[in-house]
Design an enzyme around this catalytic site. Structure first.
Site: not given
Length: 346
Positions: A130-132, A155, A159, A184, A254
Site C-alpha cells: 500500500t502507499d500508506e 496497519y 505493511k 486506494n 473525501n
C-alpha cells in the site's frame, strides 16, 4: 502460468483471481475466510477447470508447505492481509500476526519450495502493498518508489514491516521477488467497511453518511479491475527485486468524493431529497494522514501501464454494481464491525 493467490476471496484478491482465470492462467486461491472474505466474490470462476480453493491461514506454516507441495505454482501473489486502518487502531495485534508473521511464514514456505524446485529462475513472489507505508503528504508532491517509509498507523506499520521482509528475503536468500504499492482501491465487491461502500449503503438506508474531520483528506483512487491488470503485468514483466507504485491518477478529497457519490445516487436511485443532505461530519480518526498521491512514472515508462478508468467512470460503475447486487452486500451487514464506528483509540 499457475498462480497461488493469497487472500483471493477478498476485495483486490478476488479481482486478481477473476482476471487471471479469464486470461487462461491456473489459479490456486488461498484464503483463511476471515470476516472480510467472501467466496461469492469468485463464484463466477469457481467451476473453471484451472481454479482451486484452499482454506488456509498464512499464519499456518505446515499448511502453506502442503499447499505449495500439492499445487506446485509457478508464482505467488501475496495479497492476504488485515487492511482496515480503523480496525488496526482498535486491535493492532491481529495486524502484526497476519501482516508481519503471516508474510514471514509465506516467505519461508516459498523459499523452501523454491529451493526444492531447483531455484527456478522463472519463479516469482509478488508482494502487494500500500502507499500508506510512505506516510502523509502535504499539498504538493507524490510518492515515488524511493520515498522513505514513514507509516503512521498500526496497519501501515505492519505493511511496511512486510515490505522490508520481502526485500530482505530477496537480498539475503535470492528469492525472486517483485513488489507493488498501490493507492486506494474501489469498485465491485468492496467489503462494506471502507469509505465508498459505506457511503453508498448509508445513503440507501437513509442513515447519516459519516465523513471524518472536515473531509479535506485527499486520496488517489484506483479502480480495482485496473489494479488487477497492473498486478498481473508486474508479475509477468516486472524486473526482479524492483518495486512499482500503482496509482489511479485520480486525486479527490473525501468530501468531494462523497458529494460525487451522492450526485450519482440522486440520478440512479432518486428520492424526494438529495442524498447529500445525509452527509454528517464526525470526529476524525487518530493519526489520519492528510494526503496520499502516487507517482506512476516507473510502471508507465518500464511496463507501459496506465489506468483505463477515470474516477468519474469508476464511481458510476461502482454505484451501479451496488444497486444491482443488493443480495451480495445484504448478506454481509451482520458481520463483525460492519455499520458501526471503529478506530476511536479510546
Amino acid at each position: 502460468m499457475k498462480i497461488l493467490v493469497t487472500g483471493g476471496a477478498g476485495f483486490i484478491g478476488s479481482a486478481v483471481v477473476r482476471l487471471a482465470i479469464s486470461r487462461g492462467h491456473e489459479v490456486v486461491n488461498l484464503d483463511a475466510l476471515t470476516y472480510a472474505a467472501c467466496l461469492d466474490n469468485v463464484a463466477s470462476v469457481a467451476d473453471a477447470p484451472g481454479y482451486a480453493f484452499e482454506q488456509v491461514d498464512i499464519r499456518d506454516r505446515p499448511a502453506l508447505d502442503r499447499v505449495l507441495s500439492d499445487h506446485r505454482p509457478d508464482a505467488i501473489m501475496h495479497l492476504a492481509a488485515e487492511s482496515h486502518v480503523d480496525r488496526s487502531i482498535d486491535g493492532p495485534a491481529t495486524f502484526i500476526e497476519t501482516n508481519v508473521m503471516g508474510t514471514f511464514n509465506l516467505l519461508e514456505a516459498a523459499r523452501s519450495y523454491w529451493d526444492g524446485q531447483g531455484r527456478d529462475p522463472a519463479f516469482r513472489f509478488h508482494h502487494i502493498s500500500t502507499d500508506e507505508v510512505f506516510g502523509s503528504l502535504g499539498p504538493e508532491g507524490q510518492f515515488t518508489e524511493e520515498t522513505p517509509y514513514d507509516p503512521r498507523s498500526p496497519y501501515s506499520a505492519s505493511k511496511a514491516s512486510s515490505d522490508h521482509l520481502v526485500r530482505a528475503w530477496h537480498e539475503t536468500y535470492g528469492l525472486p521477488v517483485v513488489l507493488t504499492n498501490c493507492s486506494n482501491n474501489y469498485g465491485p465487491y468492496h467489503f462494506p467497511e471502507k469509505l465508498i461502500p459505506i457511503v453508498i449503503l448509508k445513503a440507501l438506508a437513509g442513515e447519516p453518511i459519516p465523513i471524518y474531520g472536515d473531509g479535506s483528506n485527499v486520496r488517489d483512487w484506483l479502480y480495482v479491475e485496473d489494479h488487477a491488470d497492473a498486478l498481473l503485468l508486474v508479475l509477468e514483466k516486472g524486473a526482479i527485486g524492483r518495486s512499482y507504485n500503482i496509482g489511479g491518477e485520480n486525486e479527490r478529497s473525501n468530501l468531494d468524493l462523497v458529494r460525487t457519490l451522492c450526485t450519482i445516487l440522486d440520478r440512479m436511485a432518486p428520492k424526494e431529497v438529495s442524498y447529500g443532505d445525509q452527509i454528517t461530519f464526525v470526529a476524525d480518526r487518530p493519526g489520519h494522514d492528510a494526503r496520499y498521491a502516487i507517482d506512476p512514472t516507473r510502471i508507465r515508462d518500464e511496463l507501459g501501464w496506465r489506468p483505463s478508468v477515470t474516477v468519474e467512470e469508476g464511481l458510476e460503475k461502482t454505484v451501479r454494481w451496488y444497486l444491482d447486487n443488493r443480495d451480495w452486500w445484504q448478506a454481509l451487514l451482520d458481520r463483525d464491525g460492519v455499520g458501526r464506528r471503529l478506530g476511536r483509540a479510546s
